[in-house]
Design a protein around this motif. Structure first.
Motif, PDB file in Angstrom:
ATOM      1  N   ASN A  72      26.229 -60.171  23.623  1.00 31.98           N
ATOM      2  CA  ASN A  72      26.970 -61.544  23.842  1.00 31.98           C
ATOM      3  C   ASN A  72      26.841 -62.373  22.533  1.00 31.98           C
ATOM      4  O   ASN A  72      25.606 -63.149  22.352  1.00 31.98           O
ATOM      5  CB  ASN A  72      25.175 -61.791  25.041  1.00 31.98           C
ATOM      6  CG  ASN A  72      25.298 -61.011  25.733  1.00 31.98           C
ATOM      7  OD1 ASN A  72      27.223 -61.216  25.995  1.00 31.98           O
ATOM      8  ND2 ASN A  72      24.273 -61.008  26.308  1.00 31.98           N
TER       9      ASN A  72
ATOM     10  N   PRO B 193      29.889 -64.404  28.119  1.00 30.53           N
ATOM     11  CA  PRO B 193      29.859 -65.018  28.835  1.00 30.53           C
ATOM     12  C   PRO B 193      31.225 -66.298  29.007  1.00 30.53           C
ATOM     13  O   PRO B 193      30.369 -66.892  28.038  1.00 30.53           O
ATOM     14  CB  PRO B 193      28.973 -65.327  29.960  1.00 30.53           C
ATOM     15  CG  PRO B 193      27.379 -64.652  29.715  1.00 30.53           C
ATOM     16  CD  PRO B 193      28.361 -64.555  28.298  1.00 30.53           C
TER      17      PRO B 193
ATOM     18  N   GLN C 186      36.546 -63.291  29.296  1.00 31.72           N
ATOM     19  CA  GLN C 186      35.333 -62.419  29.738  1.00 31.72           C
ATOM     20  C   GLN C 186      35.404 -63.401  30.932  1.00 31.72           C
ATOM     21  O   GLN C 186      34.228 -64.685  29.963  1.00 31.72           O
ATOM     22  CB  GLN C 186      33.767 -62.138  28.913  1.00 31.72           C
ATOM     23  CG  GLN C 186      32.713 -61.220  28.971  1.00 31.72           C
ATOM     24  CD  GLN C 186      32.783 -60.497  29.119  1.00 31.72           C
ATOM     25  OE1 GLN C 186      34.257 -60.355  29.720  1.00 31.72           O
ATOM     26  NE2 GLN C 186      31.984 -59.678  28.363  1.00 31.72           N
TER      27      GLN C 186
ATOM     28  N   GLY D  32      32.535 -65.539  33.694  1.00 33.11           N
ATOM     29  CA  GLY D  32      31.594 -66.328  33.258  1.00 33.11           C
ATOM     30  C   GLY D  32      31.224 -67.315  32.196  1.00 33.11           C
ATOM     31  O   GLY D  32      32.025 -67.301  31.551  1.00 33.11           O
ATOM     32  N   GLY D  33      30.191 -67.950  31.555  1.00 33.61           N
ATOM     33  CA  GLY D  33      29.971 -69.345  31.400  1.00 33.61           C
ATOM     34  C   GLY D  33      30.870 -70.613  31.538  1.00 33.61           C
ATOM     35  O   GLY D  33      31.637 -70.332  32.089  1.00 33.61           O
TER      36      GLY D  33
END
Length: 260
Positions: free
Chosen positions: A152, A182, A254, A256-257
């Motif tokens: 991350n 994310p 990726q 998420g986020g």
């Protein structure tokens, strides 16, 4: 890793160490298919690989050794939509051309990392960064199957015609997913085969070190990225590099986020 995989990795390392030494000594580098380039105004020798694929303005803004060491099949920084403050990772960073371009795009609050397994290329890249006066960069020795960065920690992963050289592509994709935050994204130039070509037929069109025999098919690439957890996968051909084999830009996210 099998003995054959070890031998293929060593053949790649030797090839690119020799290319770095040639550039350092002031000669012509060799691109993935083996043709040379000498200077920013002479890079039209091969329009499928190497520095000819970069915008003339970008080439002119970098040290000559960064340009002549370019061995890729595309321009992964061109469509990456890099933003101020982002952290960018270039897999198989070679002489550093994409790291230096990324560093300028993300600005002083951002950072660009390059990972390469070849000591000679790392030395060349660090010298190029010094010559370019770019200090928001870091070049790390390591393999793309085991990236020497924490989880991350990266916003964008780029790469230029390197993943096809790996003998363990699922490990590469898993590592990309691990280091990305994310919502992080990838923008990768690579060589991909049409789905109708068997591995043997890919090998007939070129060797592993020449960026051909180790290429995945379109479906294999998409499936392996999905297995690593990526979403919004797009594989866009840019130009042919051999019969039924293409340079492509691979983009994915990726999950998420907040990417807004």
């Amino acid at each position: 890793m099998s003995r054959q995989d070890d031998e293929l990795r060593e053949s790649v390392r030797v090839r690119y160490a020799a290319a770095a030494a040639t550039v350092t000594e002031g000669g012509a580098s060799a691109d993935c298919c083996g043709s040379g380039c000498r200077a920013p105004d002479a890079v039209q020798i091969d329009t499928n690989f190497g520095a000819a694929l970069y915008d003339a303005v970008d080439r002119g803004a970098l040290p000559i050794q960064a340009v002549t060491a370019s061995l890729g099949c595309g321009t992964p920084t061109a469509g990456a939509d890099l933003r101020e403050g982002e952290r960018v990772l270039d897999l198989g960073s070679g002489g550093g051309i994409d790291v230096l371009l990324s560093a300028r795009r993300v600005g002083p609050t951002g950072r660009a990392f390059g990972v390469d397994m070849t000591g000679e290329m790392l030395a060349l890249a660090r010298d190029n960064a010094t010559q370019a006066g770019v200090d928001n960069v870091e070049f790390l020795e390591g393999t793309i199957e085991s990236i020497p960065l924490p989880a991350n920690s990266i916003d964008v992963v780029i790469s230029n015609c390197v993943i096809n050289l790996s003998t363990d592509k699922p490990a590469v994709f898993a590592e990309m997913a691990r280091v990305l935050v994310p919502g992080g994204r990838i923008n990768i130039a690579d060589v991909v085969a049409e789905d109708t070509l068997t591995p043997a037929e890919r090998g007939e069109r070129g060797d592993h070190v020449g960026c051909i025999a180790g290429a995945l098919s379109f479906t294999e690439y998409r499936d392996q990225l999905a297995a690593a957890g990526f979403a919004e996968i797009e594989i866009t051909p840019t130009h042919a590099v051999a019969d039924k084999m293409h340079s492509v830009i691979v983009q994915a996210v990726q999950p998420g986020g907040d990417r807004g």
